[in-house]
Enzyme design. Structure first.
Site, PDB file in Angstrom:
ATOM      1  N   ASN A  37      17.448   4.780  -7.417  1.00 47.42           N
ATOM      2  CA  ASN A  37      17.485   3.557  -7.016  1.00 47.42           C
ATOM      3  C   ASN A  37      18.275   2.527  -8.166  1.00 47.42           C
ATOM      4  O   ASN A  37      17.935   2.538  -9.055  1.00 47.42           O
ATOM      5  CB  ASN A  37      16.035   2.614  -6.806  1.00 47.42           C
ATOM      6  CG  ASN A  37      16.174   1.646  -5.979  1.00 47.42           C
ATOM      7  OD1 ASN A  37      17.242   1.104  -5.441  1.00 47.42           O
ATOM      8  ND2 ASN A  37      14.937   0.894  -5.575  1.00 47.42           N
ATOM      9  N   HIS A 122       0.779  -0.079   1.482  1.00 44.60           N
ATOM     10  CA  HIS A 122       0.882  -1.385   0.810  1.00 44.60           C
ATOM     11  C   HIS A 122       0.562  -2.377   1.466  1.00 44.60           C
ATOM     12  O   HIS A 122       1.246  -3.179   2.419  1.00 44.60           O
ATOM     13  CB  HIS A 122       2.428  -1.458   0.310  1.00 44.60           C
ATOM     14  CG  HIS A 122       3.053  -0.513  -0.664  1.00 44.60           C
ATOM     15  ND1 HIS A 122       3.847  -1.022  -1.604  1.00 44.60           N
ATOM     16  CD2 HIS A 122       2.526   0.579  -0.974  1.00 44.60           C
ATOM     17  CE1 HIS A 122       4.214   0.118  -2.507  1.00 44.60           C
ATOM     18  NE2 HIS A 122       3.349   1.081  -2.143  1.00 44.60           N
ATOM     19  N   ARG A 147      -3.055  -0.278  -1.362  1.00 43.89           N
ATOM     20  CA  ARG A 147      -2.435  -0.999  -2.601  1.00 43.89           C
ATOM     21  C   ARG A 147      -2.533  -2.423  -2.290  1.00 43.89           C
ATOM     22  O   ARG A 147      -1.883  -2.610  -1.213  1.00 43.89           O
ATOM     23  CB  ARG A 147      -1.130  -0.182  -2.981  1.00 43.89           C
ATOM     24  CG  ARG A 147      -0.649  -1.046  -4.431  1.00 43.89           C
ATOM     25  CD  ARG A 147       0.541  -0.332  -4.662  1.00 43.89           C
ATOM     26  NE  ARG A 147       1.760  -1.344  -4.370  1.00 43.89           N
ATOM     27  CZ  ARG A 147       2.942  -1.351  -4.889  1.00 43.89           C
ATOM     28  NH1 ARG A 147       3.215  -0.348  -5.645  1.00 43.89           N
ATOM     29  NH2 ARG A 147       3.881  -2.286  -4.720  1.00 43.89           N
ATOM     30  N   TYR A 159       7.320  -9.659  -8.040  1.00 42.26           N
ATOM     31  CA  TYR A 159       7.932  -8.062  -7.632  1.00 42.26           C
ATOM     32  C   TYR A 159       6.548  -7.343  -6.729  1.00 42.26           C
ATOM     33  O   TYR A 159       5.694  -7.143  -7.403  1.00 42.26           O
ATOM     34  CB  TYR A 159       8.069  -7.374  -9.166  1.00 42.26           C
ATOM     35  CG  TYR A 159       8.803  -6.086  -8.680  1.00 42.26           C
ATOM     36  CD1 TYR A 159       9.984  -6.030  -8.171  1.00 42.26           C
ATOM     37  CD2 TYR A 159       7.937  -4.763  -8.725  1.00 42.26           C
ATOM     38  CE1 TYR A 159      11.001  -4.783  -8.154  1.00 42.26           C
ATOM     39  CE2 TYR A 159       8.772  -3.347  -8.462  1.00 42.26           C
ATOM     40  CZ  TYR A 159       9.926  -3.562  -8.056  1.00 42.26           C
ATOM     41  OH  TYR A 159      10.718  -2.246  -7.860  1.00 42.26           O
ATOM     42  N   ASP A 210      -0.575  -2.173  -8.635  1.00 46.39           N
ATOM     43  CA  ASP A 210       0.453  -1.897  -9.393  1.00 46.39           C
ATOM     44  C   ASP A 210       0.936  -2.766 -10.201  1.00 46.39           C
ATOM     45  O   ASP A 210       0.953  -3.998  -9.785  1.00 46.39           O
ATOM     46  CB  ASP A 210       1.595  -1.426  -8.392  1.00 46.39           C
ATOM     47  CG  ASP A 210       2.689  -0.676  -9.167  1.00 46.39           C
ATOM     48  OD1 ASP A 210       2.668  -0.772 -10.526  1.00 46.39           O
ATOM     49  OD2 ASP A 210       3.707  -0.055  -8.641  1.00 46.39           O
ATOM     50  N   HIS A 212       3.487  -2.673 -12.478  1.00 41.76           N
ATOM     51  CA  HIS A 212       4.899  -2.531 -12.745  1.00 41.76           C
ATOM     52  C   HIS A 212       5.182  -2.681 -14.136  1.00 41.76           C
ATOM     53  O   HIS A 212       6.136  -3.528 -14.563  1.00 41.76           O
ATOM     54  CB  HIS A 212       5.574  -3.501 -11.896  1.00 41.76           C
ATOM     55  CG  HIS A 212       5.408  -3.140 -10.511  1.00 41.76           C
ATOM     56  ND1 HIS A 212       4.660  -3.980  -9.441  1.00 41.76           N
ATOM     57  CD2 HIS A 212       6.067  -2.224  -9.712  1.00 41.76           C
ATOM     58  CE1 HIS A 212       5.008  -3.446  -8.337  1.00 41.76           C
ATOM     59  NE2 HIS A 212       5.738  -2.195  -8.325  1.00 41.76           N
ATOM     60  N   GLU A 236      -2.132   1.052 -11.796  1.00 42.16           N
ATOM     61  CA  GLU A 236      -1.001   1.549 -12.089  1.00 42.16           C
ATOM     62  C   GLU A 236       0.176   1.177 -13.176  1.00 42.16           C
ATOM     63  O   GLU A 236       0.115  -0.444 -13.047  1.00 42.16           O
ATOM     64  CB  GLU A 236      -0.216   1.854 -10.676  1.00 42.16           C
ATOM     65  CG  GLU A 236       1.164   2.491 -10.588  1.00 42.16           C
ATOM     66  CD  GLU A 236       1.570   2.558  -9.286  1.00 42.16           C
ATOM     67  OE1 GLU A 236       1.034   2.645  -8.332  1.00 42.16           O
ATOM     68  OE2 GLU A 236       3.186   2.348  -9.042  1.00 42.16           O
ATOM     69  N   GLU A 262       5.850   7.198 -12.427  1.00 37.89           N
ATOM     70  CA  GLU A 262       6.767   7.360 -11.529  1.00 37.89           C
ATOM     71  C   GLU A 262       8.300   7.178 -12.141  1.00 37.89           C
ATOM     72  O   GLU A 262       9.316   7.692 -11.393  1.00 37.89           O
ATOM     73  CB  GLU A 262       6.690   6.132 -10.309  1.00 37.89           C
ATOM     74  CG  GLU A 262       6.697   4.883 -11.178  1.00 37.89           C
ATOM     75  CD  GLU A 262       6.760   3.489  -9.958  1.00 37.89           C
ATOM     76  OE1 GLU A 262       5.708   3.680  -9.449  1.00 37.89           O
ATOM     77  OE2 GLU A 262       7.485   2.577  -9.897  1.00 37.89           O
ATOM     78  N   ARG A 283       1.999  10.084 -11.361  1.00 38.45           N
ATOM     79  CA  ARG A 283       2.839   9.890 -10.082  1.00 38.45           C
ATOM     80  C   ARG A 283       4.172  10.064 -10.222  1.00 38.45           C
ATOM     81  O   ARG A 283       4.920   9.745  -9.220  1.00 38.45           O
ATOM     82  CB  ARG A 283       2.669   8.130 -10.256  1.00 38.45           C
ATOM     83  CG  ARG A 283       1.436   7.622  -9.876  1.00 38.45           C
ATOM     84  CD  ARG A 283       1.230   6.128  -9.698  1.00 38.45           C
ATOM     85  NE  ARG A 283       2.451   5.583  -9.372  1.00 38.45           N
ATOM     86  CZ  ARG A 283       2.757   5.659  -7.750  1.00 38.45           C
ATOM     87  NH1 ARG A 283       2.244   6.203  -6.917  1.00 38.45           N
ATOM     88  NH2 ARG A 283       3.912   4.862  -7.309  1.00 38.45           N
ATOM     89  N   GLU A 339       1.561   8.099  -2.107  1.00 37.72           N
ATOM     90  CA  GLU A 339       2.039   6.725  -1.787  1.00 37.72           C
ATOM     91  C   GLU A 339       2.869   7.149  -0.464  1.00 37.72           C
ATOM     92  O   GLU A 339       3.648   8.250  -0.668  1.00 37.72           O
ATOM     93  CB  GLU A 339       2.896   6.181  -2.874  1.00 37.72           C
ATOM     94  CG  GLU A 339       3.376   4.707  -2.532  1.00 37.72           C
ATOM     95  CD  GLU A 339       4.155   4.197  -3.491  1.00 37.72           C
ATOM     96  OE1 GLU A 339       4.782   4.712  -4.587  1.00 37.72           O
ATOM     97  OE2 GLU A 339       4.455   2.870  -3.275  1.00 37.72           O
ATOM     98  N   TRP A 402       8.559  -5.971 -22.032  1.00 42.53           N
ATOM     99  CA  TRP A 402       7.800  -4.788 -21.726  1.00 42.53           C
ATOM    100  C   TRP A 402       7.084  -4.693 -20.610  1.00 42.53           C
ATOM    101  O   TRP A 402       7.333  -6.110 -20.046  1.00 42.53           O
ATOM    102  CB  TRP A 402       6.932  -4.364 -22.752  1.00 42.53           C
ATOM    103  CG  TRP A 402       5.837  -5.380 -23.063  1.00 42.53           C
ATOM    104  CD1 TRP A 402       4.875  -5.720 -22.330  1.00 42.53           C
ATOM    105  CD2 TRP A 402       6.021  -6.096 -24.537  1.00 42.53           C
ATOM    106  NE1 TRP A 402       4.109  -6.628 -23.073  1.00 42.53           N
ATOM    107  CE2 TRP A 402       4.824  -6.885 -24.488  1.00 42.53           C
ATOM    108  CE3 TRP A 402       6.567  -6.211 -25.477  1.00 42.53           C
ATOM    109  CZ2 TRP A 402       4.269  -7.585 -25.253  1.00 42.53           C
ATOM    110  CZ3 TRP A 402       6.239  -6.817 -26.555  1.00 42.53           C
ATOM    111  CH2 TRP A 402       5.135  -7.771 -26.432  1.00 42.53           C
TER     112      TRP A 402
END
Ligand code: CS2
Ligand code: MG
Length: 402
Positions: A37, A122, A147, A159, A210, A212, A236, A262, A283, A339, A402
């Site tokens: 991506n 989701h 989720r 996000y 999540d 992120h 996550e 991921e 993941r 997922e 971070w």
């Protein structure tokens, strides 16, 4: 049997995908996903310029040998571009092997270990009320795991929260858009969202969240503690994954399970987290971790340490990756969750596939190989369009460190 052609197909049916199609002298073909991506063309070039010439004339049956040849032969190890390119070749070769054997790929991996692959969807919304409507939608569709992501009061945009339902597209602009982040606002809000969801839907529905990579270890520990009463299946990516020892701090403070991986590309990215039992779910998925061959190695290491799989399955992983992931999910002993973000109709048209959803489970196709293909004529109607993931800034304008 010999490989006579390998085509790299870039298409954008709503979002960009890179696909490798390997063709043999006997007419058997195989497909592999190579989508990274926001950096799609780097992998397309890596394949076209540096991998395809090495494939011509090779025996497609030699999957492990080809993996080692591409990995060791590159000299430059690991990284998402290299590993996505190797993944595409590996996945396409498994597809060919299945077709030659006249078996679905999961049969080549040891056969089914379960009846279906439990998936999570989701549920996201700007407000808690929106979120409750979305959770109810997934419950009605039969989902057993959901989720939950919610907008944060005081922040214009979060996000993972989108106006689209059942799927969304995080790469949203031709140049990166920007979002604002506040740890204080986020940590204050998330537990209240899960309290409402538990009130409404009871104690046993499996719920996930999540983060992120937005928190520091001590902040993640606090979030995990505050979510304990709501019994999440996982929290996550609570912190960036570059610093595995940071997860020790999270573990010391909370029993909320942790899911990570991921963005990992190899077993070495995950090894310390798995060996020290710092995570509960790994993941990593087929396209970003060197294909079925290497991902199986990661899952086997995880099985030794009581870590389950929980593969990434967002919209930027094509139906080719999803098909491959499902065969592996069905076969491994330590499967956890998969997922599943649905693709658009245009994507489904470009990638005809036989996997199907029923009653909370995905089922891979029973046809030989992976049970997925690319319609090259349809793909040609959707030319590449640049699209990037957003960049996060703190309220004072700092790029989130971070
Ligand atoms: C997310 C994804 O699905 C997830 O768990 O983290 O939206 C992820 O950010 C994108 O797939 C990135 O390409
Ligand atoms: Mg994620």
């Amino acid at each position: 049997m010999r490989i006579v052609d390998a085509r790299v197909i870039v298409t954008c049916p709503g979002r960009n995908f890179v696909t490798l199609k390997i063709v043999t002298d006997e007419g058997v073909t195989g497909v592999g996903d190579a989508t990274l991506n926001g950096r799609e063309l780097a992998v397309a070039s890596y394949l076209r310029d540096h991998v395809v010439p090495l494939l011509i004339g090779r025996d497609p049956a030699r999957i492990e040998d080809t993996w080692q040849y591409l990995y060791q032969g590159a000299y430059w190890r690991r990284g998402p571009v290299t590993m996505s390119a190797i993944a595409a070749v590996d996945t396409a070769l498994w597809d060919i092997k299945g077709k030659v054997a006249n078996l679905p790929v999961y049969q080549l991996l040891g056969g089914r270990s379960r009846d279906g692959v439990t998936v999570y969807g989701h549920a996201n919304g700007e407000t808690v009320e929106d979120v409750l409507v979305e959770v109810a939608r997934y419950v009605d569709l039969g989902y057993r795991a959901i989720r939950v992501q919610c907008g944060v009061p005081g922040l214009p945009r979060t996000y993972g929260v989108s106006a689209d339902k059942l799927f969304y597209e995080p790469a949203d602009a031709a140049l990166p858009s920007e979002a604002t982040w506040s740890t204080a606002r986020y940590l204050a809000h998330v537990p209240t969202v899960f309290a409402r969801v538990r009130d409404e839907f009871g104690p046993t529905l499996r719920l996930l969240h999540d983060v992120h990579h937005r928190l520091s270890p001590i902040e993640a520990a606090r979030l995990g503690k505050s979510l304990e009463p709501h019994a999440l299946t996982w929290m996550e990516d609570p912190v960036p994954a570059e610093l595995p020892e940071g997860f020790r701090l999270i573990r010391q403070h909370t029993t909320t399970p942790v899911a990570v991986g991921e963005v990992f590309n190899t077993i070495w990215d995950a090894a310390q987290l798995i060996r020290e039992q710092l995570i509960d779910y790994i993941r990593t998925t087929v396209v970003h971790a060197g294909g079925i061959t290497h991902l199986r190695r990661i899952f086997d290491l995880a099985a030794l340490h009581h870590v389950r799989s929980g593969s990434h399955g967002a919209t930027d992983l094509s139906p080719v990756c999803m098909a491959a992931a499902l065969h592996l999910d069905l076969a491994i002993p330590n499967f956890g969750l998969q997922e599943y973000m649905r693709h658009t109709d245009a994507t489904d048209e470009v990638f005809p596939h036989g996997y199907r959803y029923a009653d909370g489970y995905l089922h891979p196709a029973e046809t030989p190989g992976l049970g997925v293909d690319i319609d090259e004529e349809a793909a040609a109607r959707y030319p590449y369009a640049p699209a990037y993931l957003p960049v996060n800034r703190l309220e004072d304008g700092t790029v989130h460190p971070w």
